[in-house]
Design an enzyme around this catalytic site. Structure first.
Site, mmCIF file in Angstrom:
data_model
loop_
_atom_site.group_PDB
_atom_site.id
_atom_site.type_symbol
_atom_site.label_atom_id
_atom_site.label_comp_id
_atom_site.label_asym_id
_atom_site.label_seq_id
_atom_site.Cartn_x
_atom_site.Cartn_y
_atom_site.Cartn_z
ATOM 1 N N GLU A 198 0.814 -1.216 0.000
ATOM 2 C CA GLU A 198 0.000 0.000 0.000
ATOM 3 C C GLU A 198 0.848 1.266 0.000
ATOM 4 O O GLU A 198 0.497 2.249 -0.635
ATOM 5 C CB GLU A 198 -0.952 0.005 1.194
ATOM 6 C CG GLU A 198 -2.129 -0.955 1.058
ATOM 7 C CD GLU A 198 -1.769 -2.397 1.281
ATOM 8 O OE1 GLU A 198 -0.659 -2.664 1.788
ATOM 9 O OE2 GLU A 198 -2.568 -3.289 0.941
ATOM 10 N N HIS B 114 -11.964 -5.404 8.517
ATOM 11 C CA HIS B 114 -12.662 -5.276 7.240
ATOM 12 C C HIS B 114 -13.931 -4.461 7.423
ATOM 13 O O HIS B 114 -14.899 -4.646 6.712
ATOM 14 C CB HIS B 114 -12.999 -6.655 6.656
ATOM 15 C CG HIS B 114 -11.792 -7.443 6.260
ATOM 16 N ND1 HIS B 114 -11.083 -8.200 7.148
ATOM 17 C CD2 HIS B 114 -11.153 -7.569 5.069
ATOM 18 C CE1 HIS B 114 -10.059 -8.771 6.526
ATOM 19 N NE2 HIS B 114 -10.077 -8.411 5.264
HETATM 20 C C1 LIG Z 1 -2.306 -4.357 4.254
HETATM 21 C C2 LIG Z 1 -3.201 -5.303 3.551
HETATM 22 N N1 LIG Z 1 -3.347 -5.199 2.208
HETATM 23 C C3 LIG Z 1 -4.156 -6.041 1.545
HETATM 24 C C4 LIG Z 1 -4.843 -7.001 2.208
HETATM 25 C C5 LIG Z 1 -5.788 -7.919 1.426
HETATM 26 N N2 LIG Z 1 -5.186 -9.223 1.290
HETATM 27 C C6 LIG Z 1 -5.409 -10.161 2.219
HETATM 28 S S1 LIG Z 1 -4.536 -11.522 1.910
HETATM 29 C C7 LIG Z 1 -3.886 -10.921 0.500
HETATM 30 C C8 LIG Z 1 -2.958 -11.754 -0.298
HETATM 31 C C9 LIG Z 1 -1.773 -12.214 0.480
HETATM 32 O O1 LIG Z 1 -1.074 -13.184 -0.201
HETATM 33 P P1 LIG Z 1 0.115 -13.990 0.436
HETATM 34 O O2 LIG Z 1 0.966 -13.090 1.251
HETATM 35 O O3 LIG Z 1 0.782 -14.720 -0.657
HETATM 36 O O4 LIG Z 1 -0.550 -14.999 1.466
HETATM 37 P P2 LIG Z 1 -1.545 -16.211 1.162
HETATM 38 O O5 LIG Z 1 -2.912 -15.655 1.152
HETATM 39 O O6 LIG Z 1 -1.145 -16.816 -0.115
HETATM 40 O O7 LIG Z 1 -1.384 -17.143 2.331
HETATM 41 C C10 LIG Z 1 -4.360 -9.632 0.274
HETATM 42 C C11 LIG Z 1 -4.016 -8.811 -0.882
HETATM 43 C C12 LIG Z 1 -4.687 -7.065 3.620
HETATM 44 N N3 LIG Z 1 -5.332 -7.975 4.367
HETATM 45 N N4 LIG Z 1 -3.858 -6.217 4.255
#
Ligand SMILES: Cc1ncc(C[n+]2csc(CCOP(=O)(O)OP(=O)(O)O)c2C)c(N)n1
Ligand SMILES: [Mg+2]
Lengths: 322, 410
Positions: free
Chosen positions: A56, A126
């Site tokens: 972000e 959320h």
């Molecule tokens: C600061 C923030 N930005 C965006 C999100 C939305 N979000 C939640 S999980 C995710 C993807 C994360 O992917 P990864 O780190 O590969 O973990 P995985 O879900 O594959 O375990 C996103 C974009 C969030 N929760 N917090």
């Protein structure tokens, strides 16, 4: 058209009418998690609509960079709860670019869109309404629409406005709120609050999804207590339309303010303080604020936390019966 | 041993950038050695950066292996039950499942002690379980009930087991990484009764988990810099399941070799679908960190079967074949079953029996989670501050929540 459709439609128009416009954010190339960006990459190409890594602070910084060098930068932060990693770039950079350079450059072509607010089950991260952090930042504009029609017009104005705008979208209404929305290009002034309903007994002020709640409370007040309520949608929180608000309160002498964000230091505090200064001699009752509690956003107890229409109704009644 | 290392480096070529790499090594027969109730298992080849890596043979016992199979079966059942409960709307809100990745949590637990810290992201149910919490409490947290791990206050993403140093899930992607480095600082600080810089040993480490998507957050790099500067016993565990939501690693990361992304930190790429690989590498990294040499990176090559969360069917950005192929060839439970049977620790019939028992246990927990009472109303405003709330927690006083405070009326 529903609210997310109206946002999508506005983005289509913004990208269509402004060849320098760019949309960036997490997964926006696929349409975004709420589908607000659907079909945009197909239509405008990957150089204008593109995904960013999960970062972000970077999204905000890159968008500031683009905006200061001639692009109309529209950035999406997936949830308002995730805006805090970008807080520094927004508050210390975007907001102060014009002022600190003595007007030599600015990032006014920047708009950050982000969904906010309760949805019934979002829990701590959320559901939040972080608008007041940003209304405390001179140099930014903060806009919150209440309906699809408003969302489209206000978003187009925000994108075209020469100041950086944080545009909070009421995600609870994305699909729930539907109304007729012209497909043509139109803008709604970022300067004026909207008197949604005229009335004479009490002024009720809100913004975003809370407007619907207030309308319901006012309906109950009208039907059960025969109270004539004047409802004002602020639309723009920073700067806010003091004139419309204060004229109304001078007329009615009573005022209820409501927002989902916690009570203390919420935007209602600014409204209440300014209203009592301007309208002191017209006020017939203390100004009431119906807000979220001063607690983290609860998971299981959301229904108790949110300033629902019954709480708003009770405040209207208290204010009238004072 | 040397021969095995040779095999590892021969396979290394195939491993780099190749999706089929792990299945290739699984195709050969599983290498195990057995001596009564003791056994040795050969782990998958590893890729090393600035380290020689661990021995590829890991010791185990019948007790450990059987318990591991029981645990991993429970984890899978837990996640599948959560999926079903979500679909019948008993669980609401945000819910991220861990099936496919269970070997990481399980192997890490085997390769650490309860004094070591673990902190992870929102995909946390299985960590909560393996660090000691019950399936009942976990499922009750998912249904938001008072009997849940966090009394129904946190939900899926927010469960913790501080008794065994599990510091929970986190809803903000990447936020747990500096927290994990902070736990490592605490471990070193306490072991040395004060701030000790340089290569000084400590008694516990911090396993700090994050995803391939989270790996691009700025705070990850900031935490690593400080961890290296202060030589903190922090093991940065990147769970590379190939996607952050719908974005594949190649679209989000300039360097997809996460284990060698953070010069000067040493790292190992581990088969995250093999419990014993994870155990062995966690142990190795742990020893390295305890000796005071500073942080270490473990990249877990893993895969999530479900979509990102319950609202993602998980098939728009990857093919059905990709998912079913990995299920077929790399499933961590299948692999562990094969190891356990090849070691002669369990028969197929005994495994079936174990599965039945686990199922019954989890089913009972589902009932518990469905029928437990909702949290009391006071949970809304307690634990915001240390002391009992009123009149500090504004808004919660009075029946509609917005009356004038009692003390102001007088
Ligand atoms: C600061 C923030 N930005 C965006 C999100 C939305 N979000 C939640 S999980 C995710 C993807 C994360 O992917 P990864 O780190 O590969 O973990 P995985 O879900 O594959 O375990 C996103 C974009 C969030 N929760 N917090
Ligand atoms: Mg991932």
């Amino acid at each position: 058209m529903n609210l997310v459709g109206a946002i999508n439609n506005a983005l289509h128009i913004a990208l269509d009418t402004d060849p320098t416009a760019i949309l960036l954010g997490e997964d926006v190339g696929f349409g975004g998690v709420f589908r607000a960006a659907v079909d945009l990459q197909e239509k405008f190409g990957k150089s204008r609509v593109f995904n960013t890594p999960l970062c972000e602070q970077g999204i905000a910084g890159f968008a500031v960079g683009l905006a200061s060098e001639g692009s109309t930068a529209i950035a999406e932060i997936q949830f308002a709860d995730y805006i805090f990693p970008a807080f520094d770039q927004i508050v210390n950079e975007a907001a102060k670019y014009r002022f600190r350079s003595g007007g030599q450059f600015d990032c006014g072509k920047l708009t950050i869109r982000t969904p906010y607010g309760a949805v019934g089950h979002g829990g701590l991260y959320h559901s939040q309404s972080p608008e007041a952090y940003f209304t405390h930042t001179p140099g930014l504009r903060v806009i919150v629409p209440r309906s699809p029609y408003q969302a489209k017009g206000l978003l187009l104005s925000s994108i075209r406005c020469p100041d950086p705008v944080i545009f909070f979208e009421p995600k609870a209404l994305y699909r729930a709120s539907k109304e007729l929305v012209p497909v043509s290009d139109y803008e709604i002034s970022l300067f004026n609050a909207d008197v949604v309903m005229e009335g004479s007994d009490i002024t009720v002020i809100g913004y975003g999804a809370q407007l619907g709640v207030l309308e319901k409370a006012c309906k109950k007040a009208r039907e059960e207590l025969n109270i004539s309520t004047e409802i004002i949608d602020l639309r723009s929180l920073l700067p806010w339309d003091k004139e419309t608000v204060c004229k109304s309160v001078m007329k009615t002498g009573r005022c209820v303010i409501s927002h989902e964000a916690p009570l203390t230091s919420g935007f209602g505090a600014e409204l209440a303080a300014s209203i009592q200064k301007e309208c002191f001699l017209s006020l017939e009752a203390p100004i009431e604020r119906v807000c979220g509690y001063d607690t983290p956003f609860p998971l299981s107890h959301e229904k108790f936390y949110v300033p629902d229409y019954l709480k708003c109704f009770a405040a209207i009644r208290r204010c009238i019966q004072f | 041993m040397l021969a095995n290392r040779g095999l590892a480096s021969a396979l290394k070529k195939n491993l780099v950038g190749s999706k089929n790499a792990i299945s290739l090594q699984l195709a050969r027969s599983m290498a195990v050695k057995v001596n009564g109730d003791k056994g040795q298992v050969e782990i998958s080849p590893v890729q090393c950066y600035k380290t020689d890596g661990p021995s590829l043979w890991v010791d185990t016992t019948k007790e450990e292996a059987v318990q591991a199979l029981r645990d991993i079966t429970t984890m899978r059942r837990l996640e599948i039950s959560a999926d079903l409960m979500y679909k019948s709307q008993i669980i609401k809100g945000f819910c991220h499942l861990y099936d496919g990745q269970e070997a990481v949590a399980l192997g890490m637990n085997l390769g650490s002690t309860k004094d070591d810290h673990i902190v992870t992201s929102y995909r946390d149910h299985c960590f909560q379980y393996i660090r000691g919490d019950s399936v009942k409490r976990i499922l009750a947290e998912l249904t938001g009930r008072s009997t849940g791990s966090t009394k129904g206050k946190g939900g899926s993403m927010h469960m913790y087991y501080p008794k065994n140093n599990f510091w929970g899930g986190n809803g903000i992607v990447g936020a747990q990484v500096p927290l994990g480095a902070g736990l490592a600082l605490a471990a070193k600080y306490h072991a040395n009764k004060g701030m000790a810089r340089g290569e000084v040993s400590s008694k516990a480490v911090s396993f700090t988990l994050y995803g391939d998507g989270a790996a691009n957050q700025g705070q990850v790099f900031e935490a690593m810099n400080m961890a290296y500067l202060w030589k903190l016993p922090c093991i940065f565990v990147i769970e590379n399941n190939k996607y952050g939501m719908g974005t594949s690693t190649s679209k989000a990361s300039s360097n997809e070799e996460f284990y060698r992304r953070y010069d000067p930190l040493p790292g190992i790429k581990v088969d995250g679908m093999d419990v014993f690989s994870v155990k062995q590498c966690c142990k190795f990294a742990r020893d390295y960190c305890l000796s005071g040499k500073g942080p270490f990176v473990l990249e877990m090559n893993t895969y999530r079967y479900h979509g990102h969360s319950m609202s993602d069917p998980g098939l728009t950005y990857r093919s059905r074949e990709e998912v079913s192929g990995i299920r077929k060839e790399r499933d961590p439970i299948d692999r562990l079953k094969r190891i356990v049977t090849e070691l002669g620790f369990m028969t197929d019939a005994e495994i079936k029996d174990l599965e039945k028992k686990v199922r019954a246990e989890v089913d009972e927990a589902v009932e518990f989670a469905k029928t437990s009472p909702e949290p009391e109303l006071k949970e809304l405003y307690t634990e915001v501050f240390a002391k009992e709330p009123l009149p500090y927690i504004r808004g919660t006083d009075g029946i509609y929540g917005h009356g004038v405070c009692e003390w102001a009326r007088k």
